[in-house]
Design a protein around this motif. Structure first.
Motif, PDB file in Angstrom:
ATOM      1  N   UNK A   1       0.992  -1.377  -0.001  1.00 56.45           N
ATOM      2  CA  UNK A   1      -0.122   0.033  -0.053  1.00 56.45           C
ATOM      3  C   UNK A   1       0.871   1.140   0.037  1.00 56.45           C
ATOM      4  N   UNK A   2       1.892   1.104   0.755  1.00 59.30           N
ATOM      5  CA  UNK A   2       2.879   2.282   1.005  1.00 59.30           C
ATOM      6  C   UNK A   2       3.564   2.744  -0.289  1.00 59.30           C
ATOM      7  N   UNK A   3       3.896   1.556  -1.003  1.00 53.66           N
ATOM      8  CA  UNK A   3       4.689   1.732  -2.248  1.00 53.66           C
ATOM      9  C   UNK A   3       3.887   2.296  -3.443  1.00 53.66           C
ATOM     10  N   UNK A   4       2.501   1.674  -3.348  1.00 53.78           N
ATOM     11  CA  UNK A   4       1.615   2.329  -4.235  1.00 53.78           C
ATOM     12  C   UNK A   4       1.025   3.845  -4.147  1.00 53.78           C
TER      13      UNK A   4
ATOM     14  N   UNK B   1      -6.797  -1.430  -0.110  1.00 53.14           N
ATOM     15  CA  UNK B   1      -6.226  -2.896  -0.441  1.00 53.14           C
ATOM     16  C   UNK B   1      -7.269  -3.595  -1.048  1.00 53.14           C
ATOM     17  N   UNK B   2      -7.529  -3.850  -2.336  1.00 56.99           N
ATOM     18  CA  UNK B   2      -8.508  -4.680  -2.873  1.00 56.99           C
ATOM     19  C   UNK B   2      -8.057  -6.413  -2.820  1.00 56.99           C
TER      20      UNK B   2
ATOM     21  N   UNK C   1     -15.298   8.228 -11.977  1.00 56.91           N
ATOM     22  CA  UNK C   1     -14.793   7.674 -13.305  1.00 56.91           C
ATOM     23  C   UNK C   1     -13.430   6.560 -12.990  1.00 56.91           C
ATOM     24  N   UNK C   2     -13.265   5.994 -12.120  1.00 60.76           N
ATOM     25  CA  UNK C   2     -12.469   4.995 -11.705  1.00 60.76           C
ATOM     26  C   UNK C   2     -13.101   3.783 -11.225  1.00 60.76           C
ATOM     27  N   UNK C   3     -12.614   2.684 -11.678  1.00 58.50           N
ATOM     28  CA  UNK C   3     -13.270   1.407 -11.364  1.00 58.50           C
ATOM     29  C   UNK C   3     -12.606   0.689  -9.780  1.00 58.50           C
ATOM     30  N   UNK C   4     -13.409   0.806  -8.812  1.00 55.60           N
ATOM     31  CA  UNK C   4     -12.653   0.356  -7.595  1.00 55.60           C
ATOM     32  C   UNK C   4     -13.377  -1.317  -7.475  1.00 55.60           C
TER      33      UNK C   4
ATOM     34  N   UNK D   1      -7.577   8.766  -4.614  1.00 55.40           N
ATOM     35  CA  UNK D   1      -8.205   7.522  -4.044  1.00 55.40           C
ATOM     36  C   UNK D   1      -7.711   6.378  -5.021  1.00 55.40           C
ATOM     37  N   UNK D   2      -6.921   5.441  -4.788  1.00 55.15           N
ATOM     38  CA  UNK D   2      -6.612   4.440  -5.932  1.00 55.15           C
ATOM     39  C   UNK D   2      -6.769   2.898  -5.031  1.00 55.15           C
ATOM     40  N   UNK D   3      -6.553   2.134  -5.551  1.00 56.49           N
ATOM     41  CA  UNK D   3      -6.667   0.652  -4.932  1.00 56.49           C
ATOM     42  C   UNK D   3      -5.534  -0.274  -5.553  1.00 56.49           C
ATOM     43  N   UNK D   4      -4.937  -1.033  -4.788  1.00 53.02           N
ATOM     44  CA  UNK D   4      -3.812  -2.111  -4.907  1.00 53.02           C
ATOM     45  C   UNK D   4      -4.248  -3.471  -4.351  1.00 53.02           C
TER      46      UNK D   4
END
Lengths: 128, 237
Positions: free
Chosen positions: B105-108, B119-120, B149-152, B196-199
């Motif tokens: 998560x930190x790297x992302x 975290x997905x 507009x983003x897919x989570x 907001x992003x997910x990894x």
């Protein structure tokens, strides 16, 4: 409406007014929340002469049996009262959250301070 | 991993009656040695959650009454803000989340300069998402995509890394819901110009106890979440 019925409704309104007033006087009921019930008591007293208003209003809305109009108005009043108290509860919930979090922080601080105090050597008592 | 250790990261574990799980989760975080500081927010547990956590030597804050998952997380954000942390990692106390992925998560976050990394779930055979949760995830994912507009793929995930700017905002007043921080928070953050992003991370079935997603609750959960999302979109800040 008969004179007896009007007197009964007026007495009921005055009783509710007096009862709420006494609760506020004894500090068992908060003033800000009691206002709604004073308004309710006032409308009950006015209700003794409701037939002058109810009959034409029921006719206007096409209600065949005018006393039903009283039930409709009562229902609307109750819904408004419920809504008002839901808002009050919601506000209280927010305040409760703030208080709970603050208490938790203070308790944590207190525990940390006690731990620090326990770790430090105690100064000798006077006269030792 | 060292970069992860060097950063001022606080792991927040909201816990309600998790005496059987909380010790194992703390041990697991320590085993992976990816963060130094752990805070357990005991949300008014009636069991020995507080004692178990205290005996493990981590910071414990106990609510006198049960506020809800979101309320416990917000207490964690406030604690982090007060103690000067730069990042908060939120993990469930039931052992579903694998702490070794904290560094992912930190790297992302470093790569994308996002304010929040979710975290997905890695799709594999080790984790089976319940039917109700799958439906909920799909609905909220779709609504979130329409708005942001983003897919989570997993907006319901409680495994998140949040930077100071974001958790400072979420720690204020009613910015964070008491009960359901979910897709509504992604939309709220997006609306307030946070990224907001997910990894992907690995997740497991909960070890013991009852999940909040069991029984009839999922249906009510979906309805309340839809209302919450609508309110977040309609409200003026």
């Amino acid at each position: 409406m008969s004179i007896g019925a009007r007197v009964f409704i007026i007495c009921l309104g005055i009783f509710i007014f007096g009862f709420v007033f006494e609760l506020v006087r004894r500090k068992s009921f908060r003033e800000d929340l009691s206002i709604l019930w004073f308004v309710v008591a006032f409308f009950i007293v006015i209700g003794a002469f409701a037939d002058f208003l109810i009959n034409p209003l029921a006719k206007l809305l096409g209600i065949g049996y005018p006393p039903i109009m009283i039930l409709v108005l009562l229902f609307v009043l109750l819904i408004l009262a419920l809504l008002y108290f839901s808002v009050v509860i919601s506000d209280l919930k927010s305040r409760l959250k703030e208080l709970t979090q603050k208490t938790a922080f203070l308790e944590h601080e207190l525990r940390s301070l006690r731990k620090v105090n326990a770790a430090q050597p105690q100064p000798p008592l006077q006269g030792d | 991993m060292q970069r992860c250790l060097d950063a001022r990261i606080l792991v927040v574990l909201p816990a309600y009656n998790e005496e059987n799980n909380i010790g194992g989760v703390i041990d697991k975080i320590r085993t992976h040695n990816v963060v130094n500081d752990i805070l357990v927010v005991d949300d008014g547990s009636t069991d020995e959650t507080e004692l178990v956590a205290t005996n493990k030597g981590v910071e414990v804050i106990k609510h006198t009454i049960n506020l809800g998952y979101g309320g416990a997380l917000q207490t964690g954000f406030r604690f982090a803000l007060e103690k000067g942390y730069d990042y908060v990692v939120t993990l469930d106390s039931d052992g579903q989340h694998d702490p070794q992925y904290i560094c992912n998560l930190f790297d992302a976050m470093q790569e994308t300069t996002a304010n929040v990394v979710i975290g997905c779930r890695i799709i594999d055979q080790n984790y089976r998402m319940g039917f109700a949760r799958r439906i909920g995830s799909f609905i909220f994912s779709f609504i979130t995509m329409l708005y942001t507009g983003k897919r989570f793929t997993d907006p319901t995930s409680g495994f998140q890394l949040i930077d100071k700017k974001a958790f400072k905002y979420l720690s204020k007043g009613d910015n964070y819901p008491l009960d359901y921080p979910d897709a509504n928070i992604i939309i709220l953050l997006h609306k307030n110009s946070f990224t907001v992003v997910e990894t992907p991370v690995r997740m497991y079935e909960r070890r013991s106890g009852k999940s909040m997603h069991s029984g009839l609750k999922p249906v009510i959960y979906v309805l309340r979440m839809l209302l919450s999302i609508a309110m977040v979109i309609l409200r003026r800040d």
